[in-house]
Scaffold this motif. Structure first.
Motif, mmCIF file in Angstrom:
data_model
loop_
_atom_site.group_PDB
_atom_site.id
_atom_site.type_symbol
_atom_site.label_atom_id
_atom_site.label_comp_id
_atom_site.label_asym_id
_atom_site.label_seq_id
_atom_site.Cartn_x
_atom_site.Cartn_y
_atom_site.Cartn_z
ATOM 1 N N TYR A 146 -1.754 11.987 0.030
ATOM 2 C CA TYR A 146 -0.501 12.493 0.603
ATOM 3 C C TYR A 146 0.725 12.007 -0.173
ATOM 4 O O TYR A 146 1.849 12.291 0.214
ATOM 5 C CB TYR A 146 -0.397 12.089 2.077
ATOM 6 N N ARG A 147 0.492 11.255 -1.248
ATOM 7 C CA ARG A 147 1.567 10.724 -2.101
ATOM 8 C C ARG A 147 2.604 9.948 -1.276
ATOM 9 O O ARG A 147 3.816 10.112 -1.442
ATOM 10 C CB ARG A 147 2.226 11.854 -2.886
ATOM 11 N N MET A 148 2.101 9.102 -0.421
ATOM 12 C CA MET A 148 2.952 8.330 0.482
ATOM 13 C C MET A 148 3.082 6.867 0.063
ATOM 14 O O MET A 148 3.566 6.042 0.848
ATOM 15 C CB MET A 148 2.376 8.382 1.905
ATOM 16 N N GLU A 149 2.659 6.535 -1.128
ATOM 17 C CA GLU A 149 2.593 5.128 -1.536
ATOM 18 C C GLU A 149 3.893 4.361 -1.304
ATOM 19 O O GLU A 149 3.863 3.203 -0.876
ATOM 20 C CB GLU A 149 2.217 5.017 -3.025
ATOM 21 N N GLU A 150 5.029 4.993 -1.560
ATOM 22 C CA GLU A 150 6.309 4.286 -1.457
ATOM 23 C C GLU A 150 6.815 4.159 -0.021
ATOM 24 O O GLU A 150 7.784 3.427 0.229
ATOM 25 C CB GLU A 150 7.358 4.988 -2.324
ATOM 26 N N ARG A 151 6.171 4.841 0.908
ATOM 27 C CA ARG A 151 6.612 4.791 2.305
ATOM 28 C C ARG A 151 5.639 4.055 3.215
ATOM 29 O O ARG A 151 5.841 3.985 4.428
ATOM 30 C CB ARG A 151 6.838 6.221 2.827
ATOM 31 N N ILE A 152 4.600 3.465 2.623
ATOM 32 C CA ILE A 152 3.557 2.801 3.400
ATOM 33 C C ILE A 152 3.601 1.295 3.180
ATOM 34 O O ILE A 152 3.863 0.812 2.088
ATOM 35 C CB ILE A 152 2.161 3.338 3.005
ATOM 36 N N ILE A 153 3.328 0.569 4.255
ATOM 37 C CA ILE A 153 3.130 -0.881 4.205
ATOM 38 C C ILE A 153 1.773 -1.159 4.842
ATOM 39 O O ILE A 153 1.484 -0.648 5.928
ATOM 40 C CB ILE A 153 4.214 -1.632 5.003
ATOM 41 N N PHE A 154 0.949 -1.941 4.188
ATOM 42 C CA PHE A 154 -0.307 -2.389 4.778
ATOM 43 C C PHE A 154 -0.100 -3.773 5.375
ATOM 44 O O PHE A 154 0.410 -4.678 4.696
ATOM 45 C CB PHE A 154 -1.430 -2.473 3.741
ATOM 46 N N SER A 155 -0.491 -3.946 6.639
ATOM 47 C CA SER A 155 -0.464 -5.272 7.240
ATOM 48 C C SER A 155 -1.810 -5.532 7.902
ATOM 49 O O SER A 155 -2.559 -4.603 8.213
ATOM 50 C CB SER A 155 0.673 -5.385 8.271
ATOM 51 N N SER A 156 -2.115 -6.815 8.097
ATOM 52 C CA SER A 156 -3.371 -7.189 8.749
ATOM 53 C C SER A 156 -3.346 -8.678 9.045
ATOM 54 O O SER A 156 -2.671 -9.451 8.346
ATOM 55 C CB SER A 156 -4.570 -6.846 7.855
ATOM 56 N N PHE A 157 -4.104 -9.071 10.067
ATOM 57 C CA PHE A 157 -4.354 -10.488 10.292
ATOM 58 C C PHE A 157 -5.470 -10.970 9.366
ATOM 59 O O PHE A 157 -5.669 -12.170 9.198
ATOM 60 C CB PHE A 157 -4.746 -10.743 11.753
ATOM 61 N N ASN A 158 -6.202 -10.030 8.784
ATOM 62 C CA ASN A 158 -7.246 -10.337 7.811
ATOM 63 C C ASN A 158 -6.613 -10.335 6.421
ATOM 64 O O ASN A 158 -6.459 -9.294 5.793
ATOM 65 C CB ASN A 158 -8.367 -9.299 7.908
ATOM 66 N N HIS A 159 -6.234 -11.490 5.942
ATOM 67 C CA HIS A 159 -5.490 -11.576 4.693
ATOM 68 C C HIS A 159 -6.380 -11.337 3.472
ATOM 69 O O HIS A 159 -5.878 -10.942 2.418
ATOM 70 C CB HIS A 159 -4.757 -12.913 4.611
ATOM 71 N N TYR A 160 -7.676 -11.541 3.624
ATOM 72 C CA TYR A 160 -8.600 -11.180 2.548
ATOM 73 C C TYR A 160 -8.536 -9.676 2.308
ATOM 74 O O TYR A 160 -8.573 -9.203 1.173
ATOM 75 C CB TYR A 160 -10.037 -11.593 2.899
ATOM 76 N N SER A 161 -8.428 -8.925 3.390
ATOM 77 C CA SER A 161 -8.322 -7.469 3.292
ATOM 78 C C SER A 161 -7.040 -7.058 2.582
ATOM 79 O O SER A 161 -7.032 -6.130 1.761
ATOM 80 C CB SER A 161 -8.374 -6.846 4.690
ATOM 81 N N LEU A 162 -5.944 -7.762 2.872
ATOM 82 C CA LEU A 162 -4.675 -7.446 2.218
ATOM 83 C C LEU A 162 -4.731 -7.713 0.717
ATOM 84 O O LEU A 162 -4.182 -6.947 -0.082
ATOM 85 C CB LEU A 162 -3.535 -8.255 2.846
ATOM 86 N N ILE A 163 -5.370 -8.811 0.345
ATOM 87 C CA ILE A 163 -5.525 -9.117 -1.085
ATOM 88 C C ILE A 163 -6.352 -8.025 -1.759
ATOM 89 O O ILE A 163 -6.032 -7.576 -2.869
ATOM 90 C CB ILE A 163 -6.166 -10.504 -1.273
ATOM 91 N N TYR A 164 -7.389 -7.580 -1.080
ATOM 92 C CA TYR A 164 -8.229 -6.503 -1.616
ATOM 93 C C TYR A 164 -7.414 -5.221 -1.773
ATOM 94 O O TYR A 164 -7.490 -4.537 -2.806
ATOM 95 C CB TYR A 164 -9.426 -6.289 -0.694
ATOM 96 N N CYS A 165 -6.595 -4.902 -0.766
ATOM 97 C CA CYS A 165 -5.726 -3.720 -0.849
ATOM 98 C C CYS A 165 -4.779 -3.831 -2.040
ATOM 99 O O CYS A 165 -4.555 -2.859 -2.770
ATOM 100 C CB CYS A 165 -4.905 -3.556 0.430
ATOM 101 N N HIS A 166 -4.212 -5.022 -2.223
ATOM 102 C CA HIS A 166 -3.264 -5.232 -3.328
ATOM 103 C C HIS A 166 -3.948 -5.033 -4.683
ATOM 104 O O HIS A 166 -3.355 -4.481 -5.612
ATOM 105 C CB HIS A 166 -2.663 -6.628 -3.232
#
Length: 242
Positions: free
Chosen positions: A131-151
């Motif tokens: 959807y070409r939404m990269e600049e309008r999305i923020i990923f958050s989580s209490f699982n910080h391993y998941s956030l590192i993986y997303c990054h």
């Protein structure tokens, strides 16, 4: 100026994590919405907060044990059925499609603390990119391993760790995991922590800000954003600080 993110949409006035709740947040003038995602049995990305269907829908059991088609047949109006009638659990695709016609930001919380949901990060990133939404999305989580993986998978998409206990110099921690923001519980984010984090270049968006006094205080210190169940109230109050 402080942005207003509508928590699960306008969850204080409409059924949480439903399209009518997101539409109400947009109508109220919010800058963004906050949503929660889980994976269904058939690998679809469902927009719902709890791992179980029981609290917010007419169904029972775990999201992971049901197909999206089965979940779609349920009523997700929760306590608002009498006011708004029946509504469905949306898929992430539906929300992204809605966002295309707006200027809203979207904070996607990955609910993978109880169940890891293998493949969730890939599935969500694939949809955001489609959807070409990269600049309008923020990923958050209490699982910080998941956030590192997303990054690592999508460094172009902002990440923000959620946390509910006090962290020492949380802006340093956020930076260490590649995050450009942090989303603390307001209970562990006194003004000096928020102000220092922002000064250090880490956007701070505390949750869940529902009292008018807290909204006013955060507007006064120019907090990056607030996450609230009552976007209409927040938007009205914010006008006094512009």
């Amino acid at each position: 100026m402080t942005q207003i993110f509508a928590h699960r949409g306008s969850a204080g006035t409409h059924p949480e994590n439903t399209m009518i709740s997101f539409e109400e947040a947009y109508r109220a003038g919010a800058d963004g919405i906050e949503i929660d995602v889980q994976l269904t049995k058939d690998g679809k990305v469902a927009v719902i907060h709890d791992e179980k269907l029981d609290r917010t829908t007419s169904g029972k059991g775990y999201i992971k044990d049901s197909s999206m088609a089965e979940i779609k047949r349920l009523n997700a109006s929760h306590k608002y059925t009498g006011k708004y009638g029946k509504t469905a659990v949306p898929e992430l695709e539906e929300v992204l499609d809605f966002l295309r016609g707006t200027n809203l930001m979207c904070n996607i919380e990955l609910k993978n603390g109880v169940f890891l949901y293998p493949g969730m990060e890939e599935a969500v990133i694939k949809l955001v990119r489609a959807y070409r939404m990269e600049e309008r999305i923020i990923f958050s989580s209490f699982n910080h391993y998941s956030l590192i993986y997303c990054h690592r998978l999508a460094p172009e998409i902002e990440t923000a760790p959620l946390y509910r206990d006090g962290l020492f110099m949380p802006w340093i921690y956020a930076r260490a995991i590649g995050a450009k923001a942090m989303h603390p519980s307001i209970a562990c984010a006194p003004d000096p922590i928020i102000e220092t984090a922002i000064k250090e270049g880490i956007k701070t968006r505390p949750y869940t800000i529902n009292s008018e006094d807290k909204m006013k205080r955060l507007f006064e210190i120019r907090c990056s954003a607030i996450i609230t169940d009552y976007p209409e109230i927040a938007v009205t109050l914010k006008k006094n600080y512009q």
